[in-house]
Design a protein around this motif. Structure first.
Motif, PDB file in Angstrom:
ATOM      1  N   ARG A  22      40.973  21.998  41.647  1.00 17.60           N
ATOM      2  CA  ARG A  22      40.287  22.062  42.942  1.00 17.60           C
ATOM      3  C   ARG A  22      38.952  22.795  42.813  1.00 17.60           C
ATOM      4  O   ARG A  22      37.956  22.401  43.411  1.00 17.60           O
ATOM      5  CB  ARG A  22      41.151  22.755  44.009  1.00 17.60           C
ATOM      6  N   ALA A  23      38.933  23.882  42.041  1.00 18.63           N
ATOM      7  CA  ALA A  23      37.694  24.643  41.862  1.00 18.63           C
ATOM      8  C   ALA A  23      36.630  23.795  41.176  1.00 18.63           C
ATOM      9  O   ALA A  23      35.465  23.800  41.589  1.00 18.63           O
ATOM     10  CB  ALA A  23      37.962  25.919  41.070  1.00 18.63           C
ATOM     11  N   MET A  24      37.013  23.063  40.145  1.00 21.55           N
ATOM     12  CA  MET A  24      36.052  22.202  39.448  1.00 21.55           C
ATOM     13  C   MET A  24      35.517  21.116  40.380  1.00 21.55           C
ATOM     14  O   MET A  24      34.330  20.799  40.357  1.00 21.55           O
ATOM     15  CB  MET A  24      36.701  21.574  38.206  1.00 21.55           C
ATOM     16  N   VAL A  71      40.433  37.905  44.942  1.00 22.44           N
ATOM     17  CA  VAL A  71      40.647  37.571  46.350  1.00 22.44           C
ATOM     18  C   VAL A  71      42.074  37.074  46.536  1.00 22.44           C
ATOM     19  O   VAL A  71      42.496  36.119  45.893  1.00 22.44           O
ATOM     20  CB  VAL A  71      39.644  36.487  46.809  1.00 22.44           C
ATOM     21  N   GLU A  72      42.806  37.750  47.413  1.00 22.37           N
ATOM     22  CA  GLU A  72      44.132  37.280  47.814  1.00 22.37           C
ATOM     23  C   GLU A  72      43.955  36.627  49.181  1.00 22.37           C
ATOM     24  O   GLU A  72      43.359  37.215  50.085  1.00 22.37           O
ATOM     25  CB  GLU A  72      45.120  38.436  47.907  1.00 22.37           C
ATOM     26  N   TYR A  73      44.448  35.414  49.316  1.00 23.59           N
ATOM     27  CA  TYR A  73      44.202  34.665  50.540  1.00 23.59           C
ATOM     28  C   TYR A  73      45.420  33.855  50.977  1.00 23.59           C
ATOM     29  O   TYR A  73      46.335  33.602  50.191  1.00 23.59           O
ATOM     30  CB  TYR A  73      42.986  33.736  50.363  1.00 23.59           C
ATOM     31  N   ASP A  74      45.401  33.465  52.238  1.00 24.59           N
ATOM     32  CA  ASP A  74      46.444  32.623  52.811  1.00 24.59           C
ATOM     33  C   ASP A  74      45.987  31.172  52.663  1.00 24.59           C
ATOM     34  O   ASP A  74      45.022  30.758  53.319  1.00 24.59           O
ATOM     35  CB  ASP A  74      46.623  32.986  54.288  1.00 24.59           C
ATOM     36  N   PRO A  75      46.647  30.375  51.815  1.00 19.14           N
ATOM     37  CA  PRO A  75      46.201  28.991  51.590  1.00 19.14           C
ATOM     38  C   PRO A  75      46.383  28.087  52.812  1.00 19.14           C
ATOM     39  O   PRO A  75      45.853  26.978  52.828  1.00 19.14           O
ATOM     40  CB  PRO A  75      47.057  28.531  50.413  1.00 19.14           C
ATOM     41  N   LEU A  76      47.086  28.562  53.829  1.00 20.47           N
ATOM     42  CA  LEU A  76      47.198  27.789  55.064  1.00 20.47           C
ATOM     43  C   LEU A  76      45.969  27.980  55.952  1.00 20.47           C
ATOM     44  O   LEU A  76      45.734  27.201  56.866  1.00 20.47           O
ATOM     45  CB  LEU A  76      48.466  28.185  55.831  1.00 20.47           C
ATOM     46  N   LYS A  77      45.181  29.021  55.670  1.00 22.38           N
ATOM     47  CA  LYS A  77      43.979  29.300  56.454  1.00 22.38           C
ATOM     48  C   LYS A  77      42.694  29.041  55.684  1.00 22.38           C
ATOM     49  O   LYS A  77      41.650  28.787  56.282  1.00 22.38           O
ATOM     50  CB  LYS A  77      43.983  30.749  56.938  1.00 22.38           C
ATOM     51  N   LEU A  78      42.750  29.147  54.372  1.00 21.13           N
ATOM     52  CA  LEU A  78      41.570  28.964  53.519  1.00 21.13           C
ATOM     53  C   LEU A  78      41.929  28.073  52.341  1.00 21.13           C
ATOM     54  O   LEU A  78      43.005  28.205  51.776  1.00 21.13           O
ATOM     55  CB  LEU A  78      41.090  30.307  52.961  1.00 21.13           C
ATOM     56  N   THR A  79      40.995  27.227  51.964  1.00 23.16           N
ATOM     57  CA  THR A  79      41.223  26.371  50.799  1.00 23.16           C
ATOM     58  C   THR A  79      40.416  26.886  49.612  1.00 23.16           C
ATOM     59  O   THR A  79      39.454  27.647  49.780  1.00 23.16           O
ATOM     60  CB  THR A  79      40.787  24.922  51.093  1.00 23.16           C
ATOM     61  N   VAL A  80      40.785  26.433  48.437  1.00 26.14           N
ATOM     62  CA  VAL A  80      40.003  26.726  47.235  1.00 26.14           C
ATOM     63  C   VAL A  80      38.585  26.200  47.425  1.00 26.14           C
ATOM     64  O   VAL A  80      37.609  26.874  47.085  1.00 26.14           O
ATOM     65  CB  VAL A  80      40.667  26.116  45.982  1.00 26.14           C
ATOM     66  N   ASP A  81      38.451  25.015  48.017  1.00 24.45           N
ATOM     67  CA  ASP A  81      37.128  24.430  48.260  1.00 24.45           C
ATOM     68  C   ASP A  81      36.244  25.366  49.078  1.00 24.45           C
ATOM     69  O   ASP A  81      35.075  25.585  48.746  1.00 24.45           O
ATOM     70  CB  ASP A  81      37.247  23.103  49.019  1.00 24.45           C
ATOM     71  N   THR A  82      36.799  25.914  50.142  1.00 24.87           N
ATOM     72  CA  THR A  82      36.035  26.810  51.010  1.00 24.87           C
ATOM     73  C   THR A  82      35.650  28.084  50.274  1.00 24.87           C
ATOM     74  O   THR A  82      34.495  28.519  50.337  1.00 24.87           O
ATOM     75  CB  THR A  82      36.838  27.152  52.276  1.00 24.87           C
TER      76      THR A  82
END
Length: 105
Positions: free
Chosen positions: A95-97, A49-60
């Motif tokens: 963050r994932a952990m 998954v390539e994502y924009d970290p300003l719109k989505l977080t690792v948590d989400t």
């Protein structure tokens, strides 16, 4: 220019996971394929998954991942469909952990 990040996920059929992640606002792309962790000789079906970290977080992203497949069930294909998050950086791993611990209940 937008700076994107990547996370890998496995846990169920990658076509199913690909569709879930593609539906999220902030995901640039979700590509199916095979991944493995460092020092692991086995590869598993996964989605990058390539994502924009300003719109989505690792948590989400981790939360969506854990809640869209049977991450704790002991089913017949568990050896093929491991529930895994593949971080690319140490901060992502941390963050994932934390997200996994948060969603464990």
């Amino acid at each position: 220019m937008m700076k994107t990040q990547q996370l890998g996920f496995s846990g169920s059929c990658y076509w199913c996971m690909e569709a879930v992640f593609q539906s999220l606002e902030g995901v640039i792309s979700a590509e199916q394929g095979w991944m493995n962790a460092l020092n692991d000789t086995e590869c598993y079906e996964a989605v990058l998954v390539e994502y924009d970290p300003l719109k989505l977080t690792v948590d989400t992203l981790v939360g969506v991942h854990l809640h869209t497949h049977h991450c704790t069930s002991d089913h017949a294909l568990r050896s093929r469909y491991l529930s895994v998050v593949y971080p690319f950086t140490e901060p992502q791993k941390v963050r994932a952990m934390e997200a996994i611990k948060l969603h464990q209940s």
